[in-house]
Design a protein around this motif. Structure first.
Motif, short mmCIF file in Angstrom:
data_model
loop_
_atom_site.label_atom_id
_atom_site.label_comp_id
_atom_site.label_asym_id
_atom_site.label_seq_id
_atom_site.Cartn_x
_atom_site.Cartn_y
_atom_site.Cartn_z
N CYS A 9 0.14 -3.54 5.18
CA CYS A 9 0.19 -2.86 4.16
C CYS A 9 -0.93 -2.04 3.98
CB CYS A 9 0.73 -3.43 2.87
SG CYS A 9 2.34 -3.98 2.82
N ARG A 11 -2.51 -1.34 1.23
CA ARG A 11 -3.21 -2.28 0.28
C ARG A 11 -2.50 -3.29 -0.40
NH1 ARG A 11 -4.95 1.71 -4.19
NH2 ARG A 11 -3.24 1.32 -5.20
N LYS A 12 -2.85 -4.32 -0.78
CA LYS A 12 -2.12 -5.40 -1.36
C LYS A 12 -1.61 -5.15 -2.88
CE LYS A 12 -0.42 -9.78 -0.49
NZ LYS A 12 0.68 -9.98 0.46
N CYS A 13 -0.55 -5.09 -3.30
CA CYS A 13 -0.13 -4.89 -4.66
C CYS A 13 -0.58 -6.10 -5.22
CB CYS A 13 1.42 -4.60 -4.70
SG CYS A 13 2.03 -3.06 -3.61
N TYR A 15 1.01 -7.72 -7.55
CA TYR A 15 2.21 -8.64 -7.74
C TYR A 15 2.63 -9.20 -6.69
CZ TYR A 15 5.05 -5.04 -6.34
OH TYR A 15 5.81 -3.95 -5.49
N CYS A 16 2.23 -9.10 -5.28
CA CYS A 16 2.81 -8.97 -4.08
C CYS A 16 2.63 -10.63 -3.61
CB CYS A 16 2.40 -8.23 -3.00
SG CYS A 16 3.12 -8.42 -1.52
N PHE A 18 4.60 -11.64 -0.77
CA PHE A 18 5.13 -11.17 0.51
C PHE A 18 4.29 -11.46 1.46
CE2 PHE A 18 7.88 -8.14 -1.95
CZ PHE A 18 8.89 -8.93 -1.97
N SER A 20 2.31 -10.28 3.66
CA SER A 20 1.65 -8.94 3.98
C SER A 20 0.31 -8.86 3.96
CB SER A 20 2.48 -7.76 3.13
OG SER A 20 1.72 -8.21 1.82
N GLY A 55 9.29 -5.48 5.49
CA GLY A 55 7.76 -5.81 5.56
C GLY A 55 7.31 -6.55 4.18
N GLY A 56 6.03 -6.41 3.96
CA GLY A 56 5.30 -5.49 4.51
C GLY A 56 5.59 -4.10 4.33
N THR A 57 4.92 -3.25 4.94
CA THR A 57 5.23 -1.66 4.91
C THR A 57 5.37 -1.35 6.46
OG1 THR A 57 3.82 -1.26 3.09
CG2 THR A 57 4.38 0.61 4.30
N ASN A 90 7.77 3.07 2.34
CA ASN A 90 7.07 3.07 1.11
C ASN A 90 6.44 4.62 0.63
OD1 ASN A 90 7.34 0.57 -0.03
ND2 ASN A 90 5.60 0.01 1.17
N ARG A 127 0.27 -0.09 -6.70
CA ARG A 127 1.22 0.58 -5.77
C ARG A 127 0.05 1.70 -5.25
NH1 ARG A 127 5.47 -1.93 -3.80
NH2 ARG A 127 5.98 -0.01 -2.69
S1 SF4 Z 1 4.83 -5.62 0.96
FE1 SF4 Z 1 5.21 -4.39 -0.51
S2 SF4 Z 1 4.46 -5.24 -2.72
FE2 SF4 Z 1 3.63 -6.46 -0.96
S3 SF4 Z 1 1.77 -5.13 -0.53
FE3 SF4 Z 1 3.07 -4.27 0.61
S4 SF4 Z 1 3.86 -2.40 -0.39
FE4 SF4 Z 1 3.23 -3.79 -1.88
#
Ligand code: SF4
Length: 363
Positions: A9, A11-13, A15-16, A18, A20, A55-57, A90, A127
């Motif tokens: 990704c 950047r790391k969101c 709330y994430c 996942f 990633s 993903g991820g992105t 995204n 985001r």
């Molecule tokens: S996987 Fe989705 S929610 Fe997690 S950091 Fe990447 S874009 Fe953000």
């Protein structure tokens, strides 16, 4: 069915939770090579009806890298010419040229991580995009794809019913084909978790009102609810996800990806650097007949169409009422389950309390 995980990704969101991370160019390239190695190693003569890159992105990869991945899949498996090929993207990572490139690789479904059209909420979530980028990305996507899905979130810090109403109006105006909804869960290991006590989260009643607003508004806008969290215009249900809920077997490629061959569930190592070095999938679980019966019910009941008693008997050689009669009767009494001829399905109220019903099916 094939799922391919791309863990990178921009950047790391906040709330994430996942699998990633922010990756550099060299790591991304090494990962693509590792993915191709894994796809080649696990090649067989299966006919593939859906491919999903998530993903991820995934759109942090270049079109050339995605071309190599899809090329490897086509070489290693027999991908049906009518297969559904989805890629998650995204806003902020794709432009018109990139979308044209995705289409030329054969992707025919785009799943956009919009989450909200409100600048303030997008900022709170961490985001990379703003509302304008979200709208422009969906508009661009509609030029190249006839099947566009957006993800929306509710229960966000500072979110009101009016925010959500505006998000739903955007979805209507943008005329997408599919919407997935996600209630925020503050999970360990995220920035939100560290700030948990300071987050202005909506209370339980407001979250319930938000859920009701979504489940009432989307059908009024022409989206049929076909699963607990998914809504689609007619004929645009995600074939890939329906495959999971109906117990189809699947290959999972990439870091942390899971696979199921009908009997055995395996998973790949989650850590990206370790995955790149190359390791064997780990056997997580041999799915016993008992577990398969439970799964048939709690996965199938996620869909509004529910489950078929006849299919259960054919698959397991036992009647569903023999195995789950008491659970079905109990949840019917609570008004959460309905039985209509061969079909057993959740009521509207049951959909809202789905997890309670699903838990009952674990014997
Ligand atoms: S996987 Fe989705 S929610 Fe997690 S950091 Fe990447 S874009 Fe953000």
């Amino acid at each position: 069915m094939i799922y391919i995980h791309v863990p990178f990704c921009v950047r790391k969101c906040n709330y994430c939770a996942f699998n990633s991370k922010v990756g550099d160019v060299a790591e991304q390239q090494a990962y693509v090579e590792a993915l191709i190695r894994e796809i080649n190693l696990r090649a067989d003569d299966s006919t593939i009806e859906t491919v999903y890159i998530g993903g991820g992105t995934p759109t942090t990869l270049s079109i050339v890298q995605l071309e190599k991945i899809i090329g490897a899949v086509r070489k290693a498996f027999s991908v049906d010419e009518r297969a559904e090929l989805t890629i998650e993207a995204n806003p902020g990572t794709v432009d018109g040229n990139y979308l044209r490139g995705l289409k030329s690789l054969g992707f025919n479904r785009l799943s956009l991580g919009v989450q909200s059209f409100d600048d303030g909420l997008l900022k709170t979530l961490g985001r990379i995009h703003d509302s304008r980028a979200a709208i422009e990305t969906v508009e661009h996507a509609k030029i190249f794809f006839v099947n566009v899905s957006v993800d929306l979130m509710y229960g966000l810090p500072g979110q009101t019913l009016n925010h959500l109403r505006r998000d739903l109006e955007h979805v209507k105006a943008l005329d997408v084909e599919h919407v997935s909804i996600y209630g925020l869960e503050v999970e360990e290991g995220t920035k939100f978790f560290e700030l948990k006590n300071q987050l202005p989260l909506p209370d339980e009643d407001t979250c319930a009102d938000m859920y009701d607003l979504i489940t009432e508004t989307l059908p009024a806008f022409g989206f049929r609810r076909y699963e607990v969290s998914n809504f689609a215009k007619e004929g645009f249900e995600s074939r890939h996800n329906v495959g999971y809920w109906t117990g189809k077997s699947y290959f999972g490629f990439g870091a942390g990806a899971h696979s199921f061959d009908g009997a055995l569930r395996t998973s790949n190592v989650r850590d990206v650097a370790t995955y790149i070095k190359g390791t064997e999938p780990i056997v997580e679980e041999v799915v016993t007949r008992q577990a398969a019966m439970e799964e048939f019910c709690f996965l199938g009941l996620r869909m509004t169409a529910g489950i078929s008693a006849q299919t259960f008997s054919k698959k397991f050689g036992a009647s569903i009422s023999e195995v789950f009669g008491a659970v079905i009767a109990k949840n019917r009494l609570r008004g959460l389950l309905e039985v209509d001829g061969d079909r057993i399905y959740l009521t509207t109220c049951g959909m809202a309390l789905g997890n309670e019903v699903f838990a009952d099916f674990l014997l």
